[in-house]
Design a protein around this motif. Structure first.
Motif, mmCIF file in Angstrom:
data_model
loop_
_atom_site.group_PDB
_atom_site.id
_atom_site.type_symbol
_atom_site.label_atom_id
_atom_site.label_comp_id
_atom_site.label_asym_id
_atom_site.label_seq_id
_atom_site.Cartn_x
_atom_site.Cartn_y
_atom_site.Cartn_z
ATOM 1 N N LEU A 196 9.788 64.738 52.789
ATOM 2 C CA LEU A 196 10.552 63.502 52.616
ATOM 3 C C LEU A 196 9.610 62.303 52.564
ATOM 4 C CD1 LEU A 196 13.122 61.839 52.433
ATOM 5 C CD2 LEU A 196 13.328 61.967 54.924
ATOM 6 N N VAL A 214 13.909 62.123 46.469
ATOM 7 C CA VAL A 214 14.110 61.569 47.805
ATOM 8 C C VAL A 214 15.429 62.051 48.389
ATOM 9 C CG1 VAL A 214 14.589 59.429 49.071
ATOM 10 C CG2 VAL A 214 12.643 59.539 47.508
ATOM 11 N N HIS A 260 9.951 67.209 57.017
ATOM 12 C CA HIS A 260 9.617 65.811 57.291
ATOM 13 C C HIS A 260 8.508 65.324 56.363
ATOM 14 C CE1 HIS A 260 7.141 62.819 59.659
ATOM 15 N NE2 HIS A 260 8.284 62.180 59.509
ATOM 16 N N ARG A 305 15.147 65.752 49.312
ATOM 17 C CA ARG A 305 14.310 65.991 50.488
ATOM 18 C C ARG A 305 14.991 65.490 51.764
ATOM 19 N NH1 ARG A 305 13.023 68.655 47.161
ATOM 20 N NH2 ARG A 305 11.025 68.894 46.085
ATOM 21 N N TYR A 306 15.730 64.425 51.662
ATOM 22 C CA TYR A 306 16.480 63.950 52.830
ATOM 23 C C TYR A 306 17.533 64.979 53.234
ATOM 24 C CZ TYR A 306 19.463 61.079 55.803
ATOM 25 O OH TYR A 306 20.207 60.597 56.866
#
Length: 221
Positions: free
Chosen positions: A71, A125, A68, A128-129
């Motif tokens: 991200l 991004v 978390h 990481r998502y």
């Protein structure tokens, strides 16, 4: 609340903040050149970042907490890269920002590096998502798809004070809802005996017997 329950609730809030079909995620996943950033994309990314930074999204599982945090940091970096773009020098409302086109002529290395930085921030991004989704799934915290809400009913009275139950259907994804009464369908009126199939069958049988008797006596002549 147990740790597992806390993480499951936080995972639900994550999916509400950044659903897999979010427009900005879909746009980024196309991995198009980043020389121009639409203001709507910029706004959506910033809104997602703010939603993910809410204090009620807090994981107790270290892997989930790290995913978390990664991200959130990736989104912060992407927003910083967006801030490095410029509004076009043209009349009218601003609908996008861009890596200045004049850099192509005056400083091509700077222009190319700005595009690489934007693309790398975007790719980070997306990575990481995906890592956060994978971690939520592997820890058993991936929220299940939500089914349609149950139909709701209420009772009203007709003109003669007889109760009528109405059931309201729930519509999702652009479907059309409908409402219907809870009363049984009225039965068809009874058919008079002289118009029934049984009556015509009996008439036919009598005619057949009569024809057989006539033929029998004709043979005796």
């Amino acid at each position: 609340m147990t740790a597992v329950g806390s993480d499951a609730a936080a995972a639900v809030r994550v999916m509400r903040a950044v659903p897999a079909d979010a427009t900005w995620l879909t746009t980024l996943s196309q991995r198009m050149p980043m020389h121009r950033i639409r203001c709507s994309l910029d706004d959506d990314v910033r809104a997602a970042l703010q939603a993910l930074r809410r204090p009620d999204i807090r994981f107790t599982n270290p892997d989930l907490a790290d995913a978390h945090r990664d991200l959130v940091n990736a989104l912060i970096h992407l927003v910083d890269e967006f801030d490095g773009t410029h509004a076009p020098d043209s009349p009218g409302p601003v609908t996008y920002t861009e890596v200045p086109q004049e850099w192509k002529r005056t400083d091509r290395n700077r222009y190319d590096q700005a595009l690489r930085d934007l693309s790398q921030a975007r790719d980070t991004v997306l990575d990481r998502y995906e890592e956060l989704m994978t971690t939520m799934s592997s820890t058993g915290n991936m929220p299940s798809p939500q089914g349609p809400a149950p139909a709701q009913g209420f009772t009203v009275s007709s003109g003669d004070n007889s109760p009528i139950t109405l059931n309201a259907a729930h519509a999702t994804n652009g479907a059309t809802a409908s409402a219907g009464t809870g009363q049984p369908t009225a039965s068809s009126p009874s058919v008079p005996w002289y118009r029934s199939n049984l009556f015509y069958t009996a008439i036919s049988a009598i005619g057949t017997v009569g024809a057989t008797v006539i033929a029998y006596f004709a043979l005796l002549k």
